[in-house]
Design an enzyme around this catalytic site. Structure first.
Site, PDB file in Angstrom:
ATOM      1  N   THR A 125      67.000 -31.584  70.670  1.00  0.00           N
ATOM      2  CA  THR A 125      66.021 -31.021  71.608  1.00  0.00           C
ATOM      3  C   THR A 125      64.665 -31.691  71.448  1.00  0.00           C
ATOM      4  O   THR A 125      64.312 -32.154  70.355  1.00  0.00           O
ATOM      5  CB  THR A 125      65.862 -29.502  71.350  1.00  0.00           C
ATOM      6  OG1 THR A 125      64.755 -28.992  72.115  1.00  0.00           O
ATOM      7  CG2 THR A 125      65.583 -29.211  69.885  1.00  0.00           C
ATOM      8  N   ASP A 126      63.898 -31.708  72.528  1.00  0.00           N
ATOM      9  CA  ASP A 126      62.539 -32.251  72.452  1.00  0.00           C
ATOM     10  C   ASP A 126      61.615 -31.346  71.640  1.00  0.00           C
ATOM     11  O   ASP A 126      60.523 -31.766  71.230  1.00  0.00           O
ATOM     12  CB  ASP A 126      61.956 -32.462  73.857  1.00  0.00           C
ATOM     13  CG  ASP A 126      61.857 -31.185  74.685  1.00  0.00           C
ATOM     14  OD1 ASP A 126      62.395 -30.141  74.266  1.00  0.00           O
ATOM     15  OD2 ASP A 126      61.231 -31.241  75.764  1.00  0.00           O
ATOM     16  N   GLU A 127      62.061 -30.125  71.348  1.00  0.00           N
ATOM     17  CA  GLU A 127      61.223 -29.193  70.593  1.00  0.00           C
ATOM     18  C   GLU A 127      60.979 -29.644  69.150  1.00  0.00           C
ATOM     19  O   GLU A 127      60.072 -29.134  68.484  1.00  0.00           O
ATOM     20  CB  GLU A 127      61.819 -27.789  70.622  1.00  0.00           C
ATOM     21  CG  GLU A 127      61.826 -27.175  72.017  1.00  0.00           C
ATOM     22  CD  GLU A 127      62.256 -25.724  72.021  1.00  0.00           C
ATOM     23  OE1 GLU A 127      61.815 -24.973  71.137  1.00  0.00           O
ATOM     24  OE2 GLU A 127      63.050 -25.348  72.911  1.00  0.00           O
ATOM     25  N   TYR A 153      64.003 -22.247  65.089  1.00  0.00           N
ATOM     26  CA  TYR A 153      64.990 -22.986  65.891  1.00  0.00           C
ATOM     27  C   TYR A 153      64.727 -24.481  65.843  1.00  0.00           C
ATOM     28  O   TYR A 153      65.606 -25.278  65.481  1.00  0.00           O
ATOM     29  CB  TYR A 153      64.991 -22.502  67.339  1.00  0.00           C
ATOM     30  CG  TYR A 153      65.629 -23.492  68.289  1.00  0.00           C
ATOM     31  CD1 TYR A 153      66.972 -23.849  68.145  1.00  0.00           C
ATOM     32  CD2 TYR A 153      64.893 -24.094  69.308  1.00  0.00           C
ATOM     33  CE1 TYR A 153      67.558 -24.775  68.998  1.00  0.00           C
ATOM     34  CE2 TYR A 153      65.474 -25.023  70.157  1.00  0.00           C
ATOM     35  CZ  TYR A 153      66.803 -25.361  69.998  1.00  0.00           C
ATOM     36  OH  TYR A 153      67.377 -26.282  70.835  1.00  0.00           O
ATOM     37  N   LYS A 157      66.894 -27.670  64.112  1.00  0.00           N
ATOM     38  CA  LYS A 157      67.384 -28.839  64.841  1.00  0.00           C
ATOM     39  C   LYS A 157      66.816 -30.129  64.259  1.00  0.00           C
ATOM     40  O   LYS A 157      67.515 -31.149  64.178  1.00  0.00           O
ATOM     41  CB  LYS A 157      67.030 -28.719  66.318  1.00  0.00           C
ATOM     42  CG  LYS A 157      67.755 -27.604  67.056  1.00  0.00           C
ATOM     43  CD  LYS A 157      69.270 -27.799  67.063  1.00  0.00           C
ATOM     44  CE  LYS A 157      69.705 -28.898  67.999  1.00  0.00           C
ATOM     45  NZ  LYS A 157      71.197 -28.988  68.082  1.00  0.00           N
TER      46      LYS A 157
END
Length: 325
Positions: A125-127, A153, A157
């Site tokens: 994810t870009d998060e 979260y 990741k």
């Protein structure tokens, strides 16, 4: 070719399976999912009789079960979508996210090493990059941007991504990683912004928006993401990370207003609620590295949103089924 897809009864995983079976009719898909609240057999029901598709109810953290599965099916490629992914849930229960997103990834890669899998692909994810200021629209994350996570979260990741790269360096496992922006489309569990707003608006319920609603996200239609992963599997280089985005930044509040307009619902349904803890303000990534491989996002947001709204209108029985577990 036999491809093992984990999290295949969830939103992006199921869309990837549908896309891949349609565009690669000679492939065989092994779907693994432990069927948590976000994964449901009703999503892949139409595939259960397909001779090129097989489903296993297995938790990727179950090392013994994963070993048996790899021994029996001998996948050549593994695409790992399986993850706990909702930020709010990670704030309430970080341990679950660490277990699934990091330990589960290690279990899969150990099986890949043991059984000679040719490619392991990690869906991220870009998060993992954190957020950007709203007043700097010129800034966007690249694959070289530092990891600066904001939630349990995204931290889980990022930890998984680093582990994947470590397995490449230490064991020479052929890995690739994709970091994608916010997805939307059919079969998304109605806890995420777009399906939540659509399903609530259809029932004339209040539409809760965090904070001032000015948080900005880059939105990509799920099939464009599936095509990106396909491109990486075909042309991506082992050991590399690829950003996947549509360069389509929109404020959350503007998306909610668009949904109201498309459904003919009053904006008076919108209600502002206390902001999420550590809420990232803006995400923006540049997918130029992946575009050099020949991929690009092709679905305009207004077209994808209309398709998504139509799908949910036609499939409210699916919504009821997954919400009931």
């Amino acid at each position: 070719m036999t491809i093992l897809v984990t999290g295949g009864a969830g939103f992006i995983g199921a869309n990837f399976i549908f896309y891949y079976l349609r565009t690669h009719p000679d492939c065989r898909i092994i779907c693994v999912d432990c069927l948590t609240y976000a994964g449901n057999l009703s999503t892949i029901q139409t595939l259960l009789g397909n001779p090129q598709f097989r489903f296993y109810k297995v938790d990727i953290c179950d090392r013994a079960a994963i070993d048996v599965l790899f021994q029996e099916e001998r996948p050549e490629v593994v695409v790992n979508f399986a993850a706990e992914s909702h930020v709010d849930r990670s704030i309430k229960n970080p341990a679950l996210f660490l277990k699934t997103n990091i330990h589960g990834t290690a279990v899969l890669m150990d099986a890949c090493r043991k059984y000679g899998v040719k490619r392991y692909h990690q869906v991220s994810t870009d998060e993992v990059y954190g957020d950007l200021p709203l007043d700097r629209p010129d800034l966007a994350f690249t694959e070289q941007s530092p990891l600066r996570t904001s939630s349990p979260y995204s931290a889980s990741k990022a930890g998984a991504d680093l582990l994947v790269l470590a397995y490449h360096r230490t064991y020479r496992l052929a890995v690739t990683i994709s970091r994608c922006s916010n997805n939307y489309g059919p079969y998304q569990f109605p806890e995420k912004l777009i399906p939540l707003m659509i399903t609530r608006a259809l029932k004339d319920q209040l539409l809760p928006v965090y904070g001032d609603g000015c948080n900005v996200r880059d939105w990509i239609y799920v099939e464009d993401h599936c095509k990106a992963i396909d491109c990486i599997l075909q042309a991506g280089q082992p050991g590399e990370v690829y950003n996947v985005g549509s360069q389509n930044e929109i404020r959350n509040i503007d998306i909610v207003k668009r949904i109201c307009k498309e459904l003919g619902k009053p904006e008076s349904l919108i209600t502002y609620v206390p902001d999420r803890k550590g809420h990232d303000r803006r995400y923006a990534i540049h997918p130029s590295k992946l575009m050099h491989l020949g991929w690009k996002s092709v679905t305009p947001f207004h077209v994808g949103l209309q398709e998504t709204i139509r799908w949910y209108i036609k499939n409210m029985d699916w919504v009821k089924a997954v919400c009931k577990g």
